[in-house]
Design a protein around this motif. Sequence first.
Motif, short mmCIF file in Angstrom:
data_model
loop_
_atom_site.label_atom_id
_atom_site.label_comp_id
_atom_site.label_asym_id
_atom_site.label_seq_id
_atom_site.Cartn_x
_atom_site.Cartn_y
_atom_site.Cartn_z
N GLU A 100 40.28 39.33 33.70
CA GLU A 100 40.21 39.64 35.12
C GLU A 100 39.91 41.12 35.30
OE1 GLU A 100 43.30 39.50 38.78
OE2 GLU A 100 43.07 37.60 37.70
N ARG A 101 39.00 41.43 36.21
CA ARG A 101 38.59 42.80 36.50
C ARG A 101 38.54 43.01 38.01
NH1 ARG A 101 39.77 43.98 31.71
NH2 ARG A 101 38.17 44.21 30.11
N THR A 105 33.62 44.14 45.47
CA THR A 105 34.17 43.64 46.73
C THR A 105 35.47 42.88 46.57
OG1 THR A 105 32.90 41.58 46.59
CG2 THR A 105 31.85 43.44 47.73
N GLN A 106 35.78 42.42 45.37
CA GLN A 106 37.00 41.66 45.16
C GLN A 106 37.25 41.49 43.66
OE1 GLN A 106 35.09 38.17 47.13
NE2 GLN A 106 36.15 36.98 45.55
N LYS A 107 38.34 40.84 43.33
CA LYS A 107 38.65 40.59 41.92
C LYS A 107 37.62 39.64 41.34
CE LYS A 107 43.60 41.44 41.97
NZ LYS A 107 43.53 42.66 41.20
N GLU A 125 32.56 35.85 37.65
CA GLU A 125 32.67 34.99 38.82
C GLU A 125 33.66 35.65 39.76
OE1 GLU A 125 34.25 31.12 37.81
OE2 GLU A 125 36.10 31.96 37.04
N LEU A 126 33.43 35.46 41.07
CA LEU A 126 34.34 36.00 42.07
C LEU A 126 35.60 35.17 42.10
CD1 LEU A 126 31.76 36.55 44.95
CD2 LEU A 126 32.64 38.27 43.36
N LEU A 127 36.76 35.83 42.25
CA LEU A 127 38.04 35.10 42.35
C LEU A 127 38.49 35.03 43.79
CD1 LEU A 127 39.95 36.49 39.26
CD2 LEU A 127 38.75 34.34 39.48
#
Length: 127
Positions: A100-101, A105-107, A125-127
């Motif tokens: 996770e990074r 704009t989001q995690k 992938e966006l979380l």
Amino acid sequence: MPLIDHLDHLVLTCVDPDATKHFYTEVMQMRLETFGAGRLAFRFGNQKINLHVRGSEFEPKAHVPVPGALDLCFIAAVSLDEVIAHLRSVDWPIIEGPVERTGATQKIRSVYVRDPDLNLIEISELL
């Protein structure tokens, strides 16, 4: 209003254009395009990566255009599990992840690979 809206393209300097074409078209599944006087680019979404070959760069160019100096993060169009399965199917090694990074704009959840010039490529992938 900010001055800059988005990135149009970036330039990647490589040593072996055939190996680079293989990586960005087969492994990363970007579309190869030819433009101008036979210049090459890899298109994805509304952006592209223009290709320079070390020693034959187009002008103007970066002050010190060197292969292997980039650290790029791409947001996948599919799930990260599908990305991992694809990388395994083409026998391309994952050097780290999934982890996770924090994205722009989001995690995000990411895996890391290296292209033929050892640029660090993060696929997320966006979380």
